[in-house]
Design a protein around this motif. Structure first.
Motif, PDB file in Angstrom:
ATOM      1  N   LEU A  52       0.839  -1.132   0.126  1.00 33.02           N
ATOM      2  CA  LEU A  52       0.070  -0.050  -0.066  1.00 33.02           C
ATOM      3  C   LEU A  52       0.812   1.143   0.036  1.00 33.02           C
ATOM      4  O   LEU A  52       1.633   1.371   0.863  1.00 33.02           O
ATOM      5  N   LEU A  70       0.873   3.410  11.198  1.00 30.67           N
ATOM      6  CA  LEU A  70       0.916   2.189  10.145  1.00 30.67           C
ATOM      7  C   LEU A  70       1.364   1.060  10.531  1.00 30.67           C
ATOM      8  O   LEU A  70       1.050   0.000   9.961  1.00 30.67           O
ATOM      9  N   THR A  74      -0.135  -2.814   9.364  1.00 31.38           N
ATOM     10  CA  THR A  74       0.866  -3.985   8.911  1.00 31.38           C
ATOM     11  C   THR A  74       0.858  -5.049   9.614  1.00 31.38           C
ATOM     12  O   THR A  74       0.630  -6.433   9.097  1.00 31.38           O
ATOM     13  N   VAL A  81       3.403  -1.046   4.041  1.00 30.60           N
ATOM     14  CA  VAL A  81       3.038   0.251   3.542  1.00 30.60           C
ATOM     15  C   VAL A  81       4.203   1.004   3.511  1.00 30.60           C
ATOM     16  O   VAL A  81       5.129   0.999   4.154  1.00 30.60           O
ATOM     17  N   TYR A  83       4.855   4.789   3.164  1.00 33.47           N
ATOM     18  CA  TYR A  83       4.484   6.213   3.125  1.00 33.47           C
ATOM     19  C   TYR A  83       5.740   7.100   2.581  1.00 33.47           C
ATOM     20  O   TYR A  83       6.747   7.042   2.971  1.00 33.47           O
ATOM     21  N   PHE A 356      -7.561  -0.033   4.262  1.00 34.03           N
ATOM     22  CA  PHE A 356      -7.205   0.867   5.082  1.00 34.03           C
ATOM     23  C   PHE A 356      -7.937   1.705   5.700  1.00 34.03           C
ATOM     24  O   PHE A 356      -8.164   2.333   6.672  1.00 34.03           O
TER      25      PHE A 356
END
Length: 450
Positions: A52, A70, A74, A81, A83, A356
């Motif tokens: 993601l 986050l 996970t 993820v 970011y 999410f």
């Protein structure tokens, strides 16, 4: 019992390092957190191997904080993820979405920009179920649905953005010791706030510190005042029509809200330095009068960030505190709250992206950030005891008690108005120009860009 055992086994698995995550709070160990929401989510979503990408506004310390949240997503789902952010993230998200290479999730604090993306068909609708969820689970739920809803490429309105991480502006700061020494009590209504203002003058003091100075952005603190006063003197619908100019700046409700600000700011006896000092005092310096001895003022209206400019070593809750900017008892408009915040959108549809958005509905997705710093939420199912300090907890409770939430109005207006004509108009008003003349000038500039 079977579910409980499964949860216990899951926590043991995490503790044993089966999922290599650096979790800030050990799952199952801190009673402030709703760990059941974590285990329930992990049982529903098994997305091992999926990735993601999230692009958002948080950098520096804020990036560390969002990544700490986050990590739990996970751990619960198996989704990796990635970011990222950038200094010019607003421009970057426009470039990426229009180029056909968007992140899976975009997070933005600018509703106007979100509206542009939605109108171009670059966002994925979140659906009726999420719309209903916000209505049912966020305090002042209809307000949040309204904030997250925009017109799509087809012209139909739909929910495209999920509000997450909110800021509160409807605050009045004060020094508890000063109030205690003078025998003043926290006003519960706007009528009481005005009476207290007059009482302080009668006692020989100065009630307010107000400063509009901010370099090229001088004037913006007054826009927050006007927005707060409009929410306390007119309906939310009036506010909504104002920020889109369906209701012109010259409408009596808007002129009246400007004059409500003037009741406080244009009275020489009400403001430190007199009314003439309002426009020239820098907003960063204006709260310093609270801490003078004797105090140069007793109250200061400003958003939740202002303690950054308090004297070094100031302890919130002791040396300085705040109360909710109260509503009029006689106007029956509930408890409106002015603020800002970030909204999450799906910019590239995927199973992990949809998961999410569902994750943001869990108490744990809020509580692990609440327990650290800089995070407020209107989610009714969170444990407010999870907040990292009393100041955050009090602000969180203001959100939970709100009957209406509205986003900062100047941020919703076109840039030339909200970050231009409105600012300069407020400086002119503080300098003595009438509310009607100021409103007419702002409206003239709005008409010119239509």
């Amino acid at each position: 019992m079977k579910k409980l055992l499964a949860g216990t086994a899951f926590f043991a698995l995490l503790a044993g390092g089966a999922l290599a995550q650096d979790l800030k709070f050990a799952p199952g160990e801190d009673a402030r957190f709703n760990w059941q929401s974590f285990t329930d989510f992990s049982e529903e979503y098994n997305l091992d191997g999926q990735t993601l990408t999230i692009f958002g506004p948080w950098r520096g310390e804020d990036q560390v904080l969002v990544e700490s949240m986050l990590a739990y997503f996970t751990a619960a789902t198996g989704v990796k993820v990635n970011y990222s952010s950038s200094e010019n993230y607003e421009q970057q998200i426009v470039i990426d979405t229009q180029a056909g290479s968007p992140p899976d999730i975009a997070v933005l604090p600018q509703p106007g920009l979100i509206g542009d993306l939605a109108s171009k068909g670059l966002l994925v609708p979140l659906g009726d179920e999420t719309t209903q969820w916000l209505k049912d689970n966020y305090a002042a739920g209809d307000s949040w649905v309204g904030l997250g809803s925009y017109k799509g490429k087809d012209g139909a309105s739909a929910l495209y953005a999920f509000p997450y991480k909110i800021d509160v502006k409807s605050l009045v700061w004060y020094v508890p010791e000063n109030f205690e020494d003078a025998g003043y009590e926290i006003p519960q209504t706007m009528e009481e706030l005005k009476a207290l203002t007059e009482q302080i003058v009668a006692d020989g003091g100065t009630p307010w510190c107000i400063g509009l100075g901010s370099g090229g952005a001088t004037g913006w603190p007054a826009t927050d005042w006007v927005e707060d006063m409009l929410l306390r003197t007119a309906t939310p619908d009036t506010y909504d029509k104002w920020v889109t100019n369906e209701l012109p700046f010259t409408d009596p409700a808007i002129v009246g809200a400007i004059d409500e600000f003037g009741w406080f700011a244009r009275n020489d006896t009400f403001v430190d330095g007199g009314a003439a000092a309002v426009a020239t005092t820098d907003f960063r310096d204006s709260p310093k009068g609270l801490f003078a001895s004797p105090p140069k003022c007793y109250m200061h209206h400003q958003a939740s960030f202002i303690p950054s400019f308090f004297p070094e070593g100031t302890k919130l809750g002791q040396d300085a505190d705040f109360f909710y900017m109260p509503a009029y008892a006689g106007k029956d408009l509930g408890k409106p709250v002015l603020g800002a915040g970030t909204l999450a959108m799906i910019t590239k549809d995927s199973e992990a992206a949809r998961a999410f958005i569902e994750w943001l509905k869990t108490p744990i997705a809020h509580e692990v950030w609440m327990a650290q710093s800089g995070f407020l939420t209107p989610l009714k199912s969170v444990n407010v005891e999870a907040y990292g300090n009393d100041a955050l907890k009090k602000q969180g409770e203001i959100l939970l008690n709100a009957t209406t939430f509205r986003f900062d109005g100047s941020d919703l207006m076109p840039g030339k108005i909200g970050a231009g004509a409105f600012w300069t108009g407020m400086v002119d008003y503080a300098g003595g120009k009438s509310a009607a003349d100021v409103a007419a000038q702002v409206q003239k500039e709005w008409d010119a860009i239509k």
